[in-house]
Design a protein around this motif. Structure first.
Motif, short mmCIF file in Angstrom:
data_model
loop_
_atom_site.label_atom_id
_atom_site.label_comp_id
_atom_site.label_asym_id
_atom_site.label_seq_id
_atom_site.Cartn_x
_atom_site.Cartn_y
_atom_site.Cartn_z
N LYS A 164 56.74 47.17 40.88
CA LYS A 164 56.06 46.00 41.48
C LYS A 164 55.53 46.36 42.87
O LYS A 164 56.14 46.01 43.88
CB LYS A 164 57.01 44.81 41.52
N CYS A 165 54.44 47.07 42.90
CA CYS A 165 53.87 47.50 44.16
C CYS A 165 52.38 47.72 43.92
O CYS A 165 52.00 48.34 42.94
CB CYS A 165 54.55 48.80 44.59
N ALA A 166 51.57 47.20 44.81
CA ALA A 166 50.12 47.26 44.58
C ALA A 166 49.49 48.54 45.14
O ALA A 166 48.28 48.70 45.09
CB ALA A 166 49.47 46.05 45.22
N ARG B 78 43.76 46.18 43.65
CA ARG B 78 43.98 45.24 44.75
C ARG B 78 43.94 45.96 46.10
O ARG B 78 43.46 45.42 47.09
CB ARG B 78 45.35 44.58 44.61
N PHE B 79 44.46 47.15 46.10
CA PHE B 79 44.51 47.95 47.32
C PHE B 79 43.08 48.26 47.78
O PHE B 79 42.73 48.10 48.95
CB PHE B 79 45.28 49.24 47.00
N PHE B 80 42.24 48.66 46.82
CA PHE B 80 40.84 48.95 47.16
C PHE B 80 40.13 47.70 47.67
O PHE B 80 39.35 47.75 48.61
CB PHE B 80 40.10 49.51 45.93
N GLU B 81 40.41 46.58 47.02
CA GLU B 81 39.76 45.32 47.42
C GLU B 81 40.11 44.97 48.86
O GLU B 81 39.27 44.54 49.64
CB GLU B 81 40.20 44.18 46.50
N LEU B 82 41.40 45.16 49.19
CA LEU B 82 41.84 44.83 50.55
C LEU B 82 41.11 45.70 51.57
O LEU B 82 40.62 45.20 52.59
CB LEU B 82 43.34 45.04 50.66
N VAL B 83 41.01 46.99 51.27
CA VAL B 83 40.36 47.89 52.23
C VAL B 83 38.87 47.55 52.33
O VAL B 83 38.28 47.59 53.42
CB VAL B 83 40.58 49.37 51.82
N THR C 250 50.57 53.95 51.66
CA THR C 250 49.90 53.41 50.48
C THR C 250 50.36 51.97 50.28
O THR C 250 49.84 51.27 49.44
CB THR C 250 50.23 54.23 49.21
N CYS C 251 51.34 51.53 51.07
CA CYS C 251 51.77 50.13 51.00
C CYS C 251 50.60 49.29 51.52
O CYS C 251 50.08 49.53 52.61
CB CYS C 251 53.01 49.91 51.84
N VAL C 252 50.22 48.30 50.72
CA VAL C 252 49.05 47.49 51.05
C VAL C 252 49.18 46.88 52.44
O VAL C 252 48.24 46.90 53.24
CB VAL C 252 48.87 46.38 49.99
N VAL C 253 50.36 46.38 52.74
CA VAL C 253 50.55 45.67 54.01
C VAL C 253 50.46 46.65 55.19
O VAL C 253 49.75 46.42 56.16
CB VAL C 253 51.92 44.94 54.01
N PHE C 254 51.17 47.78 55.07
CA PHE C 254 51.18 48.72 56.19
C PHE C 254 49.86 49.48 56.30
O PHE C 254 49.45 49.87 57.39
CB PHE C 254 52.36 49.67 56.08
N ALA C 255 49.19 49.70 55.17
CA ALA C 255 47.89 50.39 55.21
C ALA C 255 46.90 49.57 56.02
O ALA C 255 46.08 50.12 56.75
CB ALA C 255 47.37 50.61 53.80
#
Lengths: 256, 422
Positions: free
Chosen positions: A126-128, A133-138, A165-170
């Motif tokens: 359970k990690c994005a 989703r990760f690409f969308e955020l960036v 690679t953690c969405v929040v910390f990235a």
């Protein structure tokens, strides 16, 4: 000839294909939103109208993806890992031995036998990290459409490594990089490298001695990611046309 | 005029938090119990186990058994010894997703979720510490070794040194000096219990205790045979196993014997999808994985979880009826027979899975790792190769005490079910 419908109700998009024989003759996609049952039906109706086909010609409907049970019109449900294997193996002409699938919130690595059967698979927890989703955020953070990531990353400096690679910390890391004056091209290239390293960690010893590695799922449309994976895995990574429909196609094939 | 001291804000917040978590915990337990009672395969004979799990807290267990309680962790302290002294062993555990919140602040972010949950759950019980006359803790994994320290830090519960006994577990099984040291540990435990109870261990009492547990293992053995045939759903087997420590062995044995006919008459599921479940323990109400496996069409026919089949070390072979003979037999059973991943020489774990007596019943192995449960995490990697070499399809799943990854797990389990057919 009868037609079959394959639906992939994913976390970010609903993909639908109309299959005749084993050919995809129609395809549609819509962002996932509440009311997936009606949304999926609308995709089917729209595709049939465009193709000039009638609902009575549908021999079967199979659904896959996280929302597979939400579509009440499906006569069959299949998990997306099995559907992915079926679809990509057929589309690759039986050449695929390793598949890397990057979905909206999943990252999967599948190994196939010469007969196309799954011999092993891995999936992220359970990690994005490293997912769509990760690409969308960036993309939001850099105010840059995802479609341009491939082209921009080619112009980026090669030596920047994103640690998180953690969405929040990235997110905070990218903000710091921007404040430091790094170009978005370099950041995007660094992002592709970090995702490729995460995928490589999952592929581990699963690279085949023969056969090719195939990349599918929506983010496979990004040539920057393909290049980063080739660099990290040191093998050729193939991307077939419209890789976001592979899983829906596999669901339709499962009806045979 | 009388002045009333206003409550300390920190105490007031703490009390509100305890109330909130307590309510959620109760509702989680009740929800799981209701779900089990509403299953089509529920029969009245199974209600005993649900009643025990509805209230597995020390006060209820004390009342149910009428015996003084000794808190234990893991499976190394011979249960028969407690029985011989007339005490009830009480295994500290928790499967609650919500109680860990009470112990979160002062503990590592990544740690055994079961023990974190237990450290929270014990704060919900008033007088938890005083419920136990003794604590017997083995030195198994790091989390268990540091358990009393964590109790102090996170729960403010300090066990009195006089009521605490640590069993120093030799982490090698196949060496003579390890076996000798372990036997010494069992003797030390005997002396500790003699001191705490004020009684001297009588071989006759120990023999009776061994016989009591032999009867328990006999009914369990029949239940396990039925499980191998797919007649005992994993949720029921786990419910039965989990409840073992919260009533007397005599009552539990009688309840299992009553439940057996219900399973004996049950239709067996078709072939396919039969698996061995390995890895971190599963305690009520954390039945998420078991239910998801069932939903994916997988039948658990065997396991080596320390919360399920491995809770029962099996009957002890007695050839020498002297105290030395009985204690030696017990020591061997609880050390040599133990497959805890904290052992350095644990090759027997693989052999236990591929044992021909079991191997014929399943096609694959699902290995569950609770995030932060490091020994099982490590073994999940070392076991994969040897098991795959035996033709077993292996699925490693990492999860936590949370429901939010259910869909992700289900996807993998469904694909694994297909993979078994391939």
């Amino acid at each position: 000839m009868d037609i079959k419908i394959g639906l992939d109700l994913g976390s970010t998009a609903i993909k639908m294909v109309v299959v005749e024989g084993d050919q995809i003759i129609g395809r549609r996609v819509a962002p996932t939103s509440p009311g997936q049952d009606a949304l999926a039906q609308k995709l089917i109706d729209g595709a049939l109208a465009e193709l000039g086909r009638k609902p009575a010609e549908i021999r079967g409907v199979a659904s896959t993806g996280y929302g597979k049970k939400l579509f009440t019109g499906a006569g069959m449900n299949i998990d997306e890992i099995s559907a992915n294997a079926l679809g990509l193996f057929r589309l690759s002409g039986g050449q695929a031995r390793t598949i890397i699938n990057i979905g909206g919130q999943d990252l999967k690595v599948l190994n196939l036998s010469e007969a196309g059967k799954i011999t092993d698979f891995r999936m992220n927890d359970k990690c994005a990290a490293g997912t769509g989703r990760f690409f969308e955020l960036v993309a939001r953070l850099l105010d840059t459409p995802l479609e341009r990531f491939g082209e921009l990353s080619r112009a980026g400096a090669p030596d920047l490594e994103l640690n998180n690679t953690c969405v929040v910390f990235a997110e905070s890391e990218i903000v710091s990089l921007l404040a430091r004056g790094e170009s978005r091209e370099t950041i995007i290239r660094g992002l592709h490298g970090s995702v490729a390293r995460r995928v490589a960690g999952m592929v581990h010893h699963q690279l085949p001695d023969d056969g090719a590695v195939y990349l599918d799922g929506g983010p496979a449309n990004n040539p920057g990611l393909k290049a980063a994976l080739e660099d990290e895995l040191m093998v050729e990574v193939k991307v077939l046309a419209e890789p976001q429909f592979t899983v829906a196609y596999g669901a339709a094939l499962a009806l045979s | 005029m009388t002045m009333t001291a206003s409550p300390n804000p920190a105490d007031s917040r703490r009390s509100r938090l305890l109330g909130k978590v307590g309510q959620k915990d109760q509702s989680l337990h009740q929800q799981q119990i209701d779900q089990l009672r509403s299953r089509a395969d529920f029969t009245p004979e199974l209600d005993y186990f649900l009643q025990v799990m509805e209230n597995p807290w020390p006060a209820a267990v004390s009342e149910r058994t009428g015996r003084p309680l000794a808190a234990i962790l893991c499976l190394q302290a011979p249960l028969e010894l407690f029985q011989a002294f007339g005490w009830q062993p009480f295994k500290i555990y928790s499967g609650s997703y919500v109680t860990g919140r009470l112990a979160a602040n002062d503990l590592p972010a990544i740690m055994c979720p079961m023990l974190r949950s237990a450290l929270g759950a014990m704060q919900l019980q008033s007088g938890f510490l005083s419920s136990f006359r003794a604590w017997v803790l083995p030195t198994t994994c790091d989390w268990v070794v540091k358990f009393t320290e964590m109790m102090k830090i996170s729960a403010g519960l300090a066990i009195e040194e006089t009521s605490l006994h640590r069993l120093e577990l030799p982490h090698l099984k196949d060496q003579d000096d390890s076996r000798e040291r372990w036997l010494e540990e069992i003797y030390k435990l005997k002396k500790f219990l003699e001191k705490m109870t004020g009684r001297v261990l009588k071989p006759g009492k120990l023999r009776e205790a061994l016989e009591t547990y032999q009867r328990a293992y006999a009914v369990l053995s029949r239940l396990t045979e039925l499980r191998r045939q797919g007649a005992v759903p994993a949720v029921w087997f786990t419910s039965i196993a989990n409840s073992f420590f919260y009533d007397t062995a005599e009552n539990w044995t009688a309840a299992v014997a009553r439940a057996l006919p219900a399973f004996e008459g049950r239709p067996r599921p078709g072939a396919g999808g039969r698996v061995f479940l390995a890895g971190s323990p599963i305690f009520f109400p954390n039945f998420k994985l078991l239910e998801l496996m069932e939903e994916a069409g997988l039948t658990v026919v065997a396991d080596d979880l320390c919360s399920s089949e491995r809770l029962f070390p099996g009957a002890v072979n007695i050839s020498d009826h002297s105290e030395f003979g009985l204690l030696s037999a017990l020591a061997e059973r609880y050390h040599q027979g133990c497959l805890c991943p904290t052992f350095a020489d644990n090759d027997r774990r693989v052999n236990n899975i591929i044992n021909p007596a079991k191997r014929e019943y399943f096609e694959g192995v699902v290995f569950q790792v609770l995030k932060g449960c490091h020994p099982y995490d490590l073994e999940s990697f070392s076991l994969a190769g040897p098991l795959q070499a035996e033709g077993l399809k292996f699925l490693r799943l990492e999860t936590d005490y949370t429901a939010e990854d259910s869909q992700n797990l289900l996807t993998r389990l469904e694909a694994y079910r297909h993979h078994l057919e391939a």
